[in-house]
Design a protein around this motif. Structure first.
Motif, PDB file in Angstrom:
ATOM      1  N   ARG A   1     -28.098  59.047 -18.276  1.00  0.00           N
ATOM      2  CA  ARG A   1     -27.540  58.069 -18.988  1.00  0.00           C
ATOM      3  C   ARG A   1     -28.224  57.407 -20.162  1.00  0.00           C
ATOM      4  O   ARG A   1     -27.867  57.154 -21.468  1.00  0.00           O
ATOM      5  CB  ARG A   1     -27.164  56.882 -17.921  1.00  0.00           C
ATOM      6  CG  ARG A   1     -26.179  55.741 -18.569  1.00  0.00           C
ATOM      7  CD  ARG A   1     -26.122  54.961 -17.264  1.00  0.00           C
ATOM      8  NE  ARG A   1     -27.383  54.211 -16.888  1.00  0.00           N
ATOM      9  CZ  ARG A   1     -27.431  53.264 -15.936  1.00  0.00           C
ATOM     10  NH1 ARG A   1     -26.473  52.867 -15.468  1.00  0.00           N
ATOM     11  NH2 ARG A   1     -28.720  52.865 -15.719  1.00  0.00           N
TER      12      ARG A   1
ATOM     13  N   GLY B   1     -29.608  58.691 -13.992  1.00  0.00           N
ATOM     14  CA  GLY B   1     -30.225  57.583 -14.724  1.00  0.00           C
ATOM     15  C   GLY B   1     -30.958  57.917 -15.812  1.00  0.00           C
ATOM     16  O   GLY B   1     -30.632  57.315 -16.965  1.00  0.00           O
TER      17      GLY B   1
ATOM     18  N   PHE C   1      -9.425  50.173 -27.653  1.00  0.00           N
ATOM     19  CA  PHE C   1     -10.625  49.254 -27.944  1.00  0.00           C
ATOM     20  C   PHE C   1     -11.556  50.040 -28.715  1.00  0.00           C
ATOM     21  O   PHE C   1     -12.150  49.656 -29.702  1.00  0.00           O
ATOM     22  CB  PHE C   1     -11.188  48.425 -26.800  1.00  0.00           C
ATOM     23  CG  PHE C   1     -12.271  47.675 -27.152  1.00  0.00           C
ATOM     24  CD1 PHE C   1     -12.370  46.369 -27.648  1.00  0.00           C
ATOM     25  CD2 PHE C   1     -13.565  48.262 -27.003  1.00  0.00           C
ATOM     26  CE1 PHE C   1     -13.212  45.884 -27.736  1.00  0.00           C
ATOM     27  CE2 PHE C   1     -14.840  47.543 -27.071  1.00  0.00           C
ATOM     28  CZ  PHE C   1     -14.509  46.237 -27.667  1.00  0.00           C
TER      29      PHE C   1
ATOM     30  N   MET D   1     -18.979  62.015 -21.440  1.00  0.00           N
ATOM     31  CA  MET D   1     -20.420  61.313 -20.765  1.00  0.00           C
ATOM     32  C   MET D   1     -20.055  60.463 -19.601  1.00  0.00           C
ATOM     33  O   MET D   1     -20.658  60.370 -18.804  1.00  0.00           O
ATOM     34  CB  MET D   1     -21.113  60.494 -22.121  1.00  0.00           C
ATOM     35  CG  MET D   1     -21.647  61.498 -23.028  1.00  0.00           C
ATOM     36  SD  MET D   1     -22.210  60.358 -24.609  1.00  0.00           S
ATOM     37  CE  MET D   1     -23.171  61.791 -25.454  1.00  0.00           C
TER      38      MET D   1
ATOM     39  N   LEU E   1     -24.363  62.992 -10.351  1.00  0.00           N
ATOM     40  CA  LEU E   1     -24.944  63.890 -11.184  1.00  0.00           C
ATOM     41  C   LEU E   1     -26.498  63.686 -10.610  1.00  0.00           C
ATOM     42  O   LEU E   1     -27.023  62.756 -10.824  1.00  0.00           O
ATOM     43  CB  LEU E   1     -24.754  63.614 -12.455  1.00  0.00           C
ATOM     44  CG  LEU E   1     -25.151  64.377 -13.756  1.00  0.00           C
ATOM     45  CD1 LEU E   1     -24.547  65.678 -13.657  1.00  0.00           C
ATOM     46  CD2 LEU E   1     -25.339  63.765 -15.003  1.00  0.00           C
TER      47      LEU E   1
ATOM     48  N   TRP F   1     -19.257  62.051 -16.477  1.00  0.00           N
ATOM     49  CA  TRP F   1     -20.325  62.769 -15.926  1.00  0.00           C
ATOM     50  C   TRP F   1     -21.390  61.547 -15.344  1.00  0.00           C
ATOM     51  O   TRP F   1     -21.644  61.802 -14.244  1.00  0.00           O
ATOM     52  CB  TRP F   1     -21.232  63.245 -17.125  1.00  0.00           C
ATOM     53  CG  TRP F   1     -20.574  64.996 -17.209  1.00  0.00           C
ATOM     54  CD1 TRP F   1     -19.875  65.795 -16.242  1.00  0.00           C
ATOM     55  CD2 TRP F   1     -20.724  65.692 -18.315  1.00  0.00           C
ATOM     56  NE1 TRP F   1     -19.540  66.968 -16.682  1.00  0.00           N
ATOM     57  CE2 TRP F   1     -19.809  66.681 -18.225  1.00  0.00           C
ATOM     58  CE3 TRP F   1     -21.491  65.583 -19.367  1.00  0.00           C
ATOM     59  CZ2 TRP F   1     -20.157  67.988 -19.073  1.00  0.00           C
ATOM     60  CZ3 TRP F   1     -21.348  66.823 -20.450  1.00  0.00           C
ATOM     61  CH2 TRP F   1     -20.496  67.953 -19.997  1.00  0.00           C
TER      62      TRP F   1
ATOM     63  N   ILE G   1     -20.168  53.598 -23.219  1.00  0.00           N
ATOM     64  CA  ILE G   1     -20.720  52.182 -22.263  1.00  0.00           C
ATOM     65  C   ILE G   1     -19.497  51.699 -21.818  1.00  0.00           C
ATOM     66  O   ILE G   1     -19.095  51.256 -20.694  1.00  0.00           O
ATOM     67  CB  ILE G   1     -21.450  51.268 -23.177  1.00  0.00           C
ATOM     68  CG1 ILE G   1     -22.829  51.961 -23.100  1.00  0.00           C
ATOM     69  CG2 ILE G   1     -21.539  49.873 -22.337  1.00  0.00           C
ATOM     70  CD1 ILE G   1     -23.768  51.921 -21.614  1.00  0.00           C
ATOM     71  N   PHE G   2     -18.143  51.725 -22.693  1.00  0.00           N
ATOM     72  CA  PHE G   2     -17.120  51.108 -22.586  1.00  0.00           C
ATOM     73  C   PHE G   2     -16.321  51.711 -21.435  1.00  0.00           C
ATOM     74  O   PHE G   2     -15.633  51.235 -20.645  1.00  0.00           O
ATOM     75  CB  PHE G   2     -16.258  50.893 -23.816  1.00  0.00           C
ATOM     76  CG  PHE G   2     -17.161  49.939 -24.963  1.00  0.00           C
ATOM     77  CD1 PHE G   2     -17.399  48.689 -24.769  1.00  0.00           C
ATOM     78  CD2 PHE G   2     -17.367  50.531 -25.836  1.00  0.00           C
ATOM     79  CE1 PHE G   2     -18.046  47.871 -25.539  1.00  0.00           C
ATOM     80  CE2 PHE G   2     -18.236  49.781 -26.869  1.00  0.00           C
ATOM     81  CZ  PHE G   2     -18.530  48.579 -26.892  1.00  0.00           C
TER      82      PHE G   2
ATOM     83  N   GLN H   1     -15.857  52.103 -13.828  1.00  0.00           N
ATOM     84  CA  GLN H   1     -16.304  51.403 -12.573  1.00  0.00           C
ATOM     85  C   GLN H   1     -15.260  50.518 -11.901  1.00  0.00           C
ATOM     86  O   GLN H   1     -15.337  50.092 -10.890  1.00  0.00           O
ATOM     87  CB  GLN H   1     -17.497  50.720 -12.851  1.00  0.00           C
ATOM     88  CG  GLN H   1     -18.583  51.811 -12.873  1.00  0.00           C
ATOM     89  CD  GLN H   1     -19.804  51.198 -13.414  1.00  0.00           C
ATOM     90  OE1 GLN H   1     -20.140  50.054 -13.763  1.00  0.00           O
ATOM     91  NE2 GLN H   1     -21.017  52.171 -13.478  1.00  0.00           N
TER      92      GLN H   1
ATOM     93  N   LEU I   1     -17.548  53.681 -19.274  1.00  0.00           N
ATOM     94  CA  LEU I   1     -18.342  53.482 -17.916  1.00  0.00           C
ATOM     95  C   LEU I   1     -17.897  52.324 -17.199  1.00  0.00           C
ATOM     96  O   LEU I   1     -17.679  52.436 -15.942  1.00  0.00           O
ATOM     97  CB  LEU I   1     -19.689  53.656 -18.387  1.00  0.00           C
ATOM     98  CG  LEU I   1     -20.710  53.845 -17.136  1.00  0.00           C
ATOM     99  CD1 LEU I   1     -20.509  55.099 -16.513  1.00  0.00           C
ATOM    100  CD2 LEU I   1     -22.140  54.199 -17.670  1.00  0.00           C
ATOM    101  N   ALA I   2     -17.958  51.106 -18.075  1.00  0.00           N
ATOM    102  CA  ALA I   2     -17.515  50.027 -17.558  1.00  0.00           C
ATOM    103  C   ALA I   2     -15.988  49.856 -16.925  1.00  0.00           C
ATOM    104  O   ALA I   2     -15.877  49.603 -15.919  1.00  0.00           O
ATOM    105  CB  ALA I   2     -17.496  48.853 -18.585  1.00  0.00           C
TER     106      ALA I   2
END
Lengths: 285, 294
Positions: free
Chosen positions: B107, B104, B217, B92, B100, B95, B175-176, B182, B178-179
């Motif tokens: 996500r 938004g 983590f 996820m 993509l 992607w 989310i983790f 980035q 994704l962070a």
């Protein structure tokens, strides 16, 4: 000439394959998204249609709000909203105060036993209050706090996660700012209030959103500690409302379910970016 | 001046800490120790007060078939949930981090289960699993499969519980990742492209190793959650049929608040605390070695 046409024939299928791969990937990503939304989509379908359409999917099915009216009249949702709201806000306010004070101590004061105390705080990251329901229930009954909103919130109010998060933030704030405030005659609490708290605002927002969604959704401990309508939060109320013994119709249960999640879901849809960034912010530290 | 300053620091430090410390000790440290102490006592009744019985609770726990069943279920629950939810979370994140269309919206879809209460979600999933009229059976019927009582069958019930847990957690773990994605420098990908590395090679050789700290983590969080996430059982199965879907924390709840055997529940809690302690120690050992590739 032959070389050019050769490379052209080589190039096209390769580009097409790449494009095909991208399309396939996009499709898969969308399919997964749809799958992930499916339970919610179904809940909306069932809640807004008469019960004969609950398991029959017909685009021409008439819409209705009757299920919501029924759910609202069959369980004291207004009271549950109030209980959840009071619980969530009281937890958040006390968490902000206690965690700010403790984080300030850990970030900017040197006192004996600080590192050991910090390690003891972090124990709570591993052993959350819901693991200790048996003993905490015993404690609450000794304190006379069984079946009170305070009883639901108290074990969570000193949050190791909050202390940790704020400590990390406070540590990044330059000491010169503190020294400047001290020169102007500020005491430690004034410095905290005028320098640290304003600069840590993004952390407060992030932690606040994580805390509110956690406690809005929390179930096990509230189930254990409450036993009357006047204290039960939405999650516990919903579980009782939708229990098979209560014999409530399917569409009415989904309507009740949507009622319970509506405030948080609407907030999430409105402030989506903020939510996602908050969870990210809270996760990276 | 300096010593007066340090004394003041000491006093202020402890004063600031005190309110939080009192609550933490009362609801985390004290109950953890009290749990251990209570596990050596019998559960008191009106006619027979609680008394010291040594290891008797532990003995009956070891002879308790339900305890072993629940422990086994919990291990399968962890094994079934953790790798799949982490793999999906990573997929996820990759992607949603890329180019993509409708990114938004996608996500948001992935993340939505995270903010929904498990108890509400279980209500909806209950319908999916309902025999004949449920969505799973309706879709199955299109392909000619016979109707199946998903939650009533000891062979499928735990799988159903696992599916919900995966659905609930994957977006949260995303989310983790994704962070972390980035923070990766884009030059890495450009360099790999120049070298002619395929996307898969790049992911396997560069991205995945760089994400190792995040994976660790997430892994720890996932392991803890596999002991903590039991809300769905209250709606879907109540641990049944025949304890086929019961998990340790749910059994603790049942022992304490349905069978009113608090001290046996304390004994079971000691096992849970031991598991969490092992995870904590494991975390420190691994973190000490540092799986950083930086």
């Amino acid at each position: 000439m032959t070389a050019a046409s050769h490379s052209a024939t080589l190039g096209t299928p390769r580009r097409r394959r790449l494009k095909f791969g991208t399309v396939l990937e996009t499709g898969a990503a969308w399919l997964l998204a749809l799958l992930w939304l499916l339970p919610l989509i179904y809940a909306f379908w069932s809640a807004f249609h008469p019960s004969e359409y609950a398991t029959r999917f017909d685009l021409m099915a008439p819409l209705t709000l009757d299920n919501f009216r029924e759910a609202w009249s069959q369980a004291p949702f207004a009271r549950y909203y109030l209980n959840t709201f009071m619980m969530v806000t009281s937890i958040l306010i006390v968490q902000f105060i206690l965690c700010t004070l403790a984080a300030y101590a850990f970030a900017r004061f040197e006192f004996r036993g600080r590192d050991f105390a910090f390690a003891l705080v972090l124990v709570q990251l591993m052993i959350m209050p819901e693991v200790l329901i048996v003993e905490n229930y015993r404690t609450m009954s000794q304190l006379g706090l069984v079946d009170t909103i305070t009883g639901i919130g108290l074990p969570y109010m000193a949050s190791a996660f909050g202390i940790f998060l704020l400590r990390q933030t406070f540590k990044t704030i330059p000491k010169e700012l503190e020294d400047a405030a001290r020169v102007e005659g500020c005491g430690p609490l004034q410095i905290l209030w005028k320098v640290y708290v304003p600069l840590a605002k993004p952390t407060y927002v992030a932690y606040g959103l994580v805390s509110v969604s956690y406690h809005w959704n929390n179930f096990l401990w509230p189930l254990v500690i409450t036993n009357s309508q006047t204290t039960r939060p939405l999650t516990v109320g919903l579980a009782i409302f939708s229990a098979p013994e209560s014999g409530v119709d399917w569409p009415i249960i989904t309507a009740g379910t949507l009622l319970a999640v509506a405030p948080l879901l609407i907030a999430f849809l409105l402030f989506q970016r903020q939510f996602v960034q908050s969870f990210m912010h809270a996760g990276i530290k | 001046m300096s010593s007066a300053h340090t004394t003041r620091n000491q006093v202020y430090g402890w004063l600031l800490l005190t309110p939080a410390a009192i609550l933490l000790i009362t609801f985390t440290h004290y109950p953890a120790i009290a749990t251990l102490a209570q596990s050596f006592f019998s559960t008191g009744t009106v006619s027979r007060p609680s008394k010291f019985i040594g290891l008797d609770n532990y003995r009956s726990m070891l002879e308790d078939e339900v305890f072993w069943k629940v422990l086994e279920n919990n291990i399968w629950y962890a094994v079934g949930t953790i790798p799949i939810s982490i793999a999906i979370a990573l997929l996820m994140a990759v992607w949603v981090n890329g180019k993509l269309p409708l990114r938004g919206l996608v996500r948001m879809s992935y993340f939505t289960p995270t903010i929904l209460p498990m108890i509400a979600v279980a209500n909806i999933w209950l319908f999916f699993y309902t025999p004949e009229i449920g969505l799973l059976d309706q879709v199955g019927a299109l392909f000619g499969f016979a109707s199946h009582n998903w939650l009533g069958d000891t062979d499928t019930v735990l799988g159903c519980i696992i599916a919900i847990a995966i659905w609930k957690e994957a977006g949260f773990f995303m989310i983790f990742y994704l962070a972390a994605l980035q923070t990766l420098p884009p030059e890495l990908e450009e360099a790999a492209k120049l070298e002619g590395a395929s996307r898969w090679t790049f992911f396997r050789r560069v991205t995945f190793p760089l994400l190792m700290p995040t994976t660790l983590f997430v892994l720890i969080n996932a392991v803890i959650n596999s002991f903590k996430l039991v809300d769905q059982l209250f709606i879907l199965t109540k641990g049944g049929p025949d304890n086929a879907s019961s998990l340790l924390l749910y059994y603790i709840y049942e022992a304490a608040f349905s069978f009113f055997d608090q001290n046996y529940a304390s004994t079971l809690t000691v096992v849970l605390l031991l598991m969490l302690a092992v995870i904590a120690i494991g975390q420190f050992v691994i973190l000490d070695k540092r799986i950083h590739y930086r």
